[in-house]
Design a protein around this motif. Structure first.
Motif, short mmCIF file in Angstrom:
data_model
loop_
_atom_site.label_atom_id
_atom_site.label_comp_id
_atom_site.label_asym_id
_atom_site.label_seq_id
_atom_site.Cartn_x
_atom_site.Cartn_y
_atom_site.Cartn_z
N TYR A 1 0.83 -1.21 0.00
CA TYR A 1 0.00 0.00 0.00
C TYR A 1 0.86 1.26 0.00
O TYR A 1 0.49 2.28 -0.59
CB TYR A 1 -1.01 0.00 1.15
CG TYR A 1 -0.41 0.04 2.53
CD1 TYR A 1 -0.25 1.24 3.20
CD2 TYR A 1 -0.02 -1.13 3.18
CE1 TYR A 1 0.29 1.29 4.46
CE2 TYR A 1 0.52 -1.10 4.44
CZ TYR A 1 0.68 0.10 5.08
OH TYR A 1 1.22 0.14 6.34
N THR B 1 2.12 1.72 -3.52
CA THR B 1 1.02 2.22 -4.36
C THR B 1 0.89 3.73 -4.21
O THR B 1 0.72 4.44 -5.20
CB THR B 1 -0.30 1.52 -3.99
OG1 THR B 1 -0.15 0.11 -4.22
CG2 THR B 1 -1.45 2.05 -4.82
N ALA C 1 -7.22 0.61 -5.55
CA ALA C 1 -6.32 0.51 -4.40
C ALA C 1 -7.08 0.75 -3.09
O ALA C 1 -6.91 -0.01 -2.12
CB ALA C 1 -5.18 1.51 -4.53
#
Length: 174
Positions: A29, A32, A78
């Motif tokens: 994460y 991302t 996401a």
């Protein structure tokens, strides 16, 4: 290297639910977010350069719209994916689902990085020769986004591992 210092060790040593994610899943994460930031910066520079040139060509406007949509889509994916990962991480009984969700998160990080790279290269292509002169934000932007693509967290294996889970799920549904 002691086991406690290895990122592949599958034991969380501290923290809240997010620390149930170990190895590369724990940083997907974050990666991302970096990729999305690089992509957004590329589009910001792309739009600013188009505005400075006056009336942008239709091809530039189309590509700017396409890249904006691609970044918005991967951001939405996401957020959904990592929300699900965190929900499963808080559920001690969800180990199997958490593993699959973590793989999905790693694939999202890989895809976000690819989208950011495509946006940066598109912006650079439309910038023309002015992008070659220093100082220019494209110099650092391209170096950073290409560097992000080299990170172990965004390897092609992420897609393969997720694909393996998808096939296994299809086999169980028969």
């Amino acid at each position: 290297v002691p086991d406690r210092r290895c990122i592949t060790k599958e034991v969380a040593y501290r923290g809240s639910a997010q620390y149930r994610l170990t190895g590369l899943a724990s940083s997907s994460y974050e990666h991302t977010g970096v990729a999305l930031g690089l992509g957004r910066r590329a589009l910001k520079e792309f739009a600013a350069q188009a505005a400075r040139k006056g009336s942008p060509r239709e091809a530039a406007l189309i590509d700017l719209g396409r890249c904006t949509t691609a970044l918005d889509a991967i951001r939405a994916l996401a957020l959904l994916t990592y929300e699900e990962v965190y929900r499963l991480a808080r559920d001690d009984a969800a180990d199997l689902d958490l593993g699959r969700a973590a793989l999905a998160g790693q694939a999202v990080a890989s895809h976000a990085t690819t989208v950011a790279l495509e946006c940066a290269e598109t912006a650079y292509r439309h910038a023309g020769t002015s992008a070659l002169y220093l100082p220019n934000p494209f110099e650092r932007l391209l170096r950073d986004v290409h560097g992000a693509t080299q990170h172990v967290a965004v390897q092609e294996a992420n897609y393969r591992e997720l694909g393996t889970c998808v096939v296994a799920d299809a086999g169980r549904e028969k």
